[in-house]
Motif scaffolding. Sequence first.
Motif, short mmCIF file in Angstrom:
data_model
loop_
_atom_site.label_atom_id
_atom_site.label_comp_id
_atom_site.label_asym_id
_atom_site.label_seq_id
_atom_site.Cartn_x
_atom_site.Cartn_y
_atom_site.Cartn_z
N VAL A 266 38.87 35.14 26.39
CA VAL A 266 40.21 34.37 26.56
C VAL A 266 40.42 33.64 28.08
O VAL A 266 39.50 34.39 28.83
N VAL A 267 41.07 32.91 28.06
CA VAL A 267 41.48 32.30 29.45
C VAL A 267 42.39 33.10 30.06
O VAL A 267 43.53 33.57 29.33
N THR A 268 42.25 33.58 31.18
CA THR A 268 43.22 34.12 32.23
C THR A 268 43.60 33.48 33.49
O THR A 268 42.79 32.40 33.93
N MET A 269 44.66 33.56 33.87
CA MET A 269 45.09 32.83 35.08
C MET A 269 45.15 33.66 36.37
O MET A 269 45.45 34.97 36.16
N THR A 270 44.65 33.09 37.38
CA THR A 270 44.87 34.17 38.69
C THR A 270 45.92 34.18 39.21
O THR A 270 46.81 33.24 38.84
N SER A 271 46.46 34.93 40.02
CA SER A 271 47.75 34.91 40.60
C SER A 271 47.92 33.91 41.51
O SER A 271 47.03 33.20 42.12
N GLY A 272 49.13 33.48 41.26
CA GLY A 272 49.65 32.26 42.19
C GLY A 272 49.42 30.97 41.32
O GLY A 272 49.89 29.89 42.03
N SER A 273 48.64 30.88 40.34
CA SER A 273 48.57 29.69 39.34
C SER A 273 49.75 29.42 38.48
O SER A 273 49.72 29.91 37.41
N LYS A 274 50.73 28.74 38.89
CA LYS A 274 52.05 28.70 38.16
C LYS A 274 52.24 27.15 37.43
O LYS A 274 53.11 27.03 36.79
N LEU A 275 51.35 26.37 37.69
CA LEU A 275 51.35 25.14 36.99
C LEU A 275 51.29 25.30 35.47
O LEU A 275 52.08 24.74 34.68
N PHE A 276 50.27 25.77 34.85
CA PHE A 276 50.17 25.77 33.54
C PHE A 276 49.87 27.29 33.05
O PHE A 276 49.38 28.12 33.86
N PRO A 318 33.38 32.41 35.15
CA PRO A 318 33.31 33.61 34.14
C PRO A 318 33.45 34.86 34.71
O PRO A 318 33.02 35.10 35.84
N VAL A 319 34.23 35.74 34.18
CA VAL A 319 34.33 37.21 34.45
C VAL A 319 34.16 38.12 33.42
O VAL A 319 34.08 37.63 31.98
N ASP A 328 35.37 36.28 29.71
CA ASP A 328 36.63 35.65 29.93
C ASP A 328 36.48 34.66 31.20
O ASP A 328 35.61 34.70 31.86
N ILE A 329 37.38 33.80 31.06
CA ILE A 329 37.35 32.53 31.98
C ILE A 329 38.45 32.69 32.78
O ILE A 329 39.61 32.53 32.32
N ALA A 330 38.29 33.09 34.11
CA ALA A 330 39.50 32.96 35.05
C ALA A 330 39.63 31.63 35.60
O ALA A 330 38.61 31.02 36.19
N VAL A 331 40.83 31.06 35.46
CA VAL A 331 41.22 29.87 36.19
C VAL A 331 42.20 29.88 37.33
O VAL A 331 43.20 30.70 37.06
N GLY A 332 41.94 29.32 38.52
CA GLY A 332 42.76 29.31 39.46
C GLY A 332 43.15 27.99 39.78
O GLY A 332 42.16 26.89 39.76
N LEU A 333 44.37 27.70 40.16
CA LEU A 333 44.71 26.29 40.24
C LEU A 333 45.73 26.22 41.57
O LEU A 333 46.76 26.86 41.68
N GLU A 334 45.51 24.96 42.28
CA GLU A 334 46.27 24.64 43.50
C GLU A 334 46.90 23.46 43.19
O GLU A 334 46.45 22.24 42.71
#
Length: 662
Positions: A266-276, A318-319, A328-334
């Motif tokens: 599954v796709v997971t979002m890192t902490s602080g990534s609030k856009l999507f 990947p994690v 799982d795929i960890a995604v971080g966005l700024e």
Amino acid sequence: MALSVEPRGALLIAAGILFAGCAPSGAAAQVRPADPVAAPPAVPRSAMGQLDPQSPMAELPGLGVAWPDLSKAPAEPADPQAQAALTGDTRYDYRIDGIDAVATTLLKDRFAQLSTLKANAKEAANAAQLDRRAREDATLLTTLLRAEGYYDARVTTRIEPNATRPLVVLDAEPGVLYKFQGVTVAGVEAAGDKAEALRKSFGVAPGDAVNSDVVAAGETSLRNSIADGGFPFAVIGDPQIVVDRAARTATLDMAVVPGGARRFGVVTMTSGSKLFDARHVQDIARFTPGQPYDASALVDLRRALIQTGLVSTVKVEPVEGKEPGTVDIAVGLEPAPPHTIAGQLGYGTGEGARAEISWTHRNLFPPEGALTLRGVLGTREQLASVIFRRNNFHGRDRILTGSLTASNLKRDAYQARTFGLAGSLEKQTNIFFQKKWTWSLGGELLASEERDVDASTGAARRRTYFIGALPTTLSYDGSDDLLDPTRGFRLSGRLSPELSLEGNVFGYARVQFDASAYRTVATGAVLAGRVRLGTIAGAPRDAVAPSRRFYAGGGASVRGYSYQGIGPRDPNNVPIGGRSLAEFSIEARVKAFGNFGVVPFLDGGNISTGTLPSFSDLRFGAGVGVRYYSNFGPIRIDVGTPLNPQRGDARVAVYVSLGQAF
């Protein structure tokens, strides 16, 4: 890349170092036995035990080189200009001998990029500077030759005085090309049935030259293949090369730990990534849970997230998955600044001057729900609209759009004051991911008060129309570039069933077909052509609202004529539009100099009152355009003239816009 040497080679190197260490200080790199010399005479000393400065110098022991006799004047050179070239600051030439049979294009290019002699060739140099530059380039050339497998390469230098300027010569002796005697990819067997494919992807085999570029390319290929093959946590060691100088061969060993094949989790979002949220990122991704892991899918996802325009930096990695055998795929966005202000200026004969400005909040309704306020102010057009647009709507590049528009259009054929509500769902292309197939499904509700002229009497009239439409498009893009194609073709079709209420309710269908083709005929020259056909079936021309009829003429139609200026006209010589359309254009896009190009063109077209397009009574326009090829697309200025004008047509028409005509 690690490099070691077999004991036999090491012994030779050590012996060379020992010999060099025994040489007197200041000796040359290549030492030859000196001729027998007599024992040096005793050195006279003064009474104080100091060296007498007037005493003769002794011979240099063991080198066969005599001290210079300073009591004699130096001999005049045979060529005073050549001596001046060696002793003064002057320009120089250089040449490389001995590599023509072995040097690759890559080696020559690298030497040209890194050469000290080449970089300073336009600057004057004295003898000391020439010597230093020559020695630096000799070291560079030796390194480049060894990188290609010539481990015994040697390069010496000399300076030849010429009549005008000195010539620096690099004499290269490449020696024998070393080749791999053995190549192993240890550990790849753990990849199971994919082991053989991974081993072949490395691409280096026994008998190949010991070329560092080939080894590096093989390592990159192996890393990509093992990541794309479903092994996200594979560990690949650096290439280990062992050179045997005595045999002039080498061995290459690669250590690989595949780490086990995985499936996407599954796709997971890192902490602080609030856009999507993770669900929206999964909509954008081209992979789904359960599919075999593929590293190229992560590269694609990273590009797609950047293309949204809402993120400044993206981290996709990947994690370990929560489920066994998954990743799982960890995604971080700024976030990037969410607001955009855009403007546009244009002018066209028949359309007048036009200025447009828009303000957009690209994520007012997350995820990717944008609100745009758009306004147009022109001599013949005024418009205000509010647009809602959601990108990547439950799927990659799927766009949901809704708009509310109020406009006032003044054309030669009609004036329309329109209030409209529209919505569409479309699969869209863009410059990042140009797609071959695109489509759209939409709906429109319009209320329009329109002024035109009765074609039979010439009397002005105003009518109010209420229109409902379901426009649908399907397009294929086989060109090589979205903004400035040089080869390929494009096809598109549009069907819009419509209901109209003006006095009574009636229905009709508007159909349009477009085709264009592009071909490079010479360097910097592209031949482009297009055809457009259209028809309105199911209602007479006079019943259809003037704004919904077909027109021809203008910068995106038949250049040389005013906007919508071609076709049937009323008794006042004003265009009234028609039920069918036929157009063609052909032009040569030639890059003349720098970022500028010229475009001669020939256009033709007509409007008919019948249902089927007619190719008789075509109106032709010709002219020439200028293109400035900017970073964001061509800027276009076209000047055309009608070849067979109707009464009242201007002799010259000018069009200014962004992008090619088609």
